[in-house]
Motif scaffolding. Sequence first.
Motif, short mmCIF file in Angstrom:
data_model
loop_
_atom_site.label_atom_id
_atom_site.label_comp_id
_atom_site.label_asym_id
_atom_site.label_seq_id
_atom_site.Cartn_x
_atom_site.Cartn_y
_atom_site.Cartn_z
N LYS A 130 0.85 -1.20 0.00
CA LYS A 130 0.00 0.00 0.00
C LYS A 130 0.88 1.24 0.00
O LYS A 130 1.80 1.36 0.81
N THR A 140 -2.22 -0.91 -3.67
CA THR A 140 -3.33 -0.08 -3.24
C THR A 140 -2.80 1.30 -2.86
O THR A 140 -1.59 1.47 -2.66
N ASP A 181 -5.61 -1.59 -7.03
CA ASP A 181 -6.72 -2.44 -6.60
C ASP A 181 -7.77 -1.63 -5.85
O ASP A 181 -8.96 -1.71 -6.15
N TRP A 182 -7.33 -0.89 -4.82
CA TRP A 182 -8.30 -0.02 -4.15
C TRP A 182 -7.70 1.35 -3.90
O TRP A 182 -6.48 1.50 -3.76
#
Length: 363
Positions: A168, A191, A216-217
């Motif tokens: 992340k 992410t 992805d997010w």
Amino acid sequence: MTDPIVRVEPIVLRIPFDDGGKGQGITPTKWTNLDIVLVRVETRDGVVGWGEGFGYMCQHATAMAVRDLVAPAVVGLDSKDPASVTLAAQKALALFGRYGVTMFAISGLDIALWDVAGKREGLSLARLIGGRKRDSIRAYASLVRYGDVERVQHFAAEAAALGYDEVKLHEVEPDTIGAGRRGAGAHARVTIDVNCQWDIAKIRAMLPVLRDNRIDWLEEPTFPPEDPAPWRMIAAEGIAVAAGENACTAVEFERLVPALDVVQPSVTKVGGVTEFLKVAEIARTAGKRMAPHSPYFGPGYWASLQLAAALPSFEVFEYLYVKPDAWCAAGAPLPVDGRLSIPDAPGLGFEPDPAVVRRYQVS
């Protein structure tokens, strides 16, 4: 037989950490210390439980709330029913709201009460709340914000070399986001958390960057909106919208979850284990992914691991990719090849290291 609470006290630790960066970009001032608010609960029968209330940069406020608000509200209540005690605390402190520092302090109390409950029964928290479904969980490396192309690529590549298959980023610009993708590698999941720093115009401008880097997010792209249209715009591009680390109690999640793809409760903020379990059920019923917020190094870390063991919906564990001077408990489970083993000792499996507490405790 009841077992009343006889003592609730905060213990504040300040543990320096190194992240290879400048400590700037996310928080109002430079972030170089882990401010951990331990919450110690003792019962009449002598059982001691440990919890953690969120304390990064607000440690003294959280500790004051534990000492001056929570403790007077719950001493004398029966520790054998954590959910009832937590609800009683929320009602007693309604004047101060069910958000922010008040709920951080109540979270610490609740976690400690569940630790007491597990110790009393000789069971890990996971076994106590429904059964241990797994012994380990996949972890992702949650990098700090570097704001520098070379550093982002270096630390993303370092995490990938250590076996993490997910990274992340807390980057907000195209060049550093691209550097994170290059460092993590073509096959890693990447992410991004922008900590509510974008507006609709910025989201529109950044959507091609997110698509090109196969994000992805996107986490907390804006403040949770009254109208979730900006978040729907992101989801329409095939990028999941994640949020929840700053929401307190299941009441807030009832409002928030319909607008999300990935639900992210934080056990040290949401109201402890009791509220976390309610949120997990809301997410499950709504058919949403759940990837909780867990960048902690105290009992919040151990509690999150126990919840991961008990809840199959707990998708992945957030591991804050920094190097603390010390862990406040001996034998902390650390990621190996991108996975974390989950303790199976009674309660959380957390016991503070007295030497570390003496060295890093602050008043």
